[in-house]
Design an enzyme around this catalytic site. Sequence first.
Site, PDB file in Angstrom:
ATOM      1  N   PHE A 152       0.828  -1.205   0.000  1.00  0.00           N
ATOM      2  CA  PHE A 152       0.000   0.000   0.000  1.00  0.00           C
ATOM      3  C   PHE A 152       0.861   1.253   0.000  1.00  0.00           C
ATOM      4  O   PHE A 152       1.812   1.369   0.789  1.00  0.00           O
ATOM      5  CB  PHE A 152      -0.895   0.050   1.246  1.00  0.00           C
ATOM      6  N   ASP A 153       0.514   2.186  -0.864  1.00  0.00           N
ATOM      7  CA  ASP A 153       1.024   3.546  -0.716  1.00  0.00           C
ATOM      8  C   ASP A 153       0.376   4.125   0.544  1.00  0.00           C
ATOM      9  O   ASP A 153      -0.666   3.624   0.996  1.00  0.00           O
ATOM     10  CB  ASP A 153       0.633   4.350  -1.963  1.00  0.00           C
TER      11      ASP A 153
END
Length: 499
Positions: free
Chosen positions: A7-8
């Site tokens: 995940f960013d």
Amino acid sequence: MKKYLLFDLDGTLTDPKIGICTCVQYALASFGIEEPDLDKLEPFIGPPLRDSFKEFYHMDEEQAEKAVEKFRERFRDKGKFENQLYKGIERMLRNLNTRGMTLAVASSKATVFVREILEHFKIAKYFKVVVGSELDGTRGTKEEVVREALRQLFGDRPIERDKVYMIGDRYFDVEGARAVQVESVGVTYGYGSMEELKAAKADYIVRSVEELERFLLREVDEKGKKAGFRRIWQIAQPFLIFYLVKGALEGLLGVLLVLAGNTLPGASFWFKLDEGGMFTNFSGNGYTVISALGFIGGGAAIFGTAKRAIRDRRQASKLLHLKKEPKRSYILLAMATVGAALGLNILFAFLGMMQESDAYQQVAARQYGAWLPLGLLCYGVIAPVAEELIFRGIIYHELRRFLKMPSAMIISAALFAMYHGNSVQGLYAFAIGMLMVYAYEYFGDFKVPVGIHMGANVLVYLLSSAKFAIGVMNLPTCILGLIWAVGGVYFLNKEKAIF
């Protein structure tokens, strides 16, 4: 099945606008640049800060480095907590964790800040690996961040790239994923638009946290034979309803007409009669009226389901169609439609395919033996609307829920071809079906494939009449039509690529 989710942070897990934009504002002020509008600083959310200062304010390397230091000066103490989780993120992370997914954070933000933010929001426990950039400027690109996250996740084991998603809201998240050969999931609820993610060629795009959660869990919740059966049933059920209702109405009306027989006013309109005036078969008119009522009944039976599917497809693609398409695009599409309808039908006639197919000849005798206005009403209006409700409205939508566009396009066109029951109409239906799906995706409007279907059917029906076919059924028209078809799609794709 995907097991590893990267995940960013900014724009994907958290909304950092106030913190980041205020800190950028603070850094710019140190250079004598006043920017009171925080909205104008949104492009700083996500990308490496050095790159953004250089790109948006034309700083050199030394100035960008100083700007980053000023940014961090405020961010360390205050900015990092001027932030909030997107609604539903904590629940999604918990659900992914409990289903056996391995989660990681791969952010362009400095690792030390990423960890502090995750701890602040009490979601650090869900992540096995947390990787960001370094304060000394190393690991400054998204590719380097994602590569390091994979290294930490897999250690000495071979990296299972086919089991990894990189999830982020900006183009560089997609590019970072592609650079290390893993699939990307773009999210539009952050700071990247649908257009940006499409242009970056994200493998998948979702519009909300809820949709992201459903997407990531779909293979867990629907794995194995049960999932395959469910997907097939979601496609097969409405088609069976459509087909059975249509067939039942046609059969019932046919029986009623036969029972009425010679007592029916204008019997010769409905029936083929022998020399003694006895019924031998339905006429083209009788068959066409029966077909029209069957299409109306079948379409009505699945109308509610189709309406919901069309609405969902419109919602899913609305960000791609915020701007109205120019008239030129519609002209090119009309050119492609006319060209395909003319070119393919003339080609099939020249190759002798129509004459050699008994199945096609039987269908053609029934359909084209009707009074012209009646035939145009049935096959140029009623049938296209009913068939589009089921094939593009429902079947294509269901396929797009778990397949990429090219695969869904080919499969839906193939099903449309098989539905016609003979090789000549099947080949034609496959080609036109591909064009209708392309246009549906291109314009984002269900009325467009309906219009193509109507226009093509009307043109083909008119070609069945010697009166209208004179001067058209020749090789130059065939070649010109095929060139129009290919040229229309080519120039549409030059204006806007949808694959």
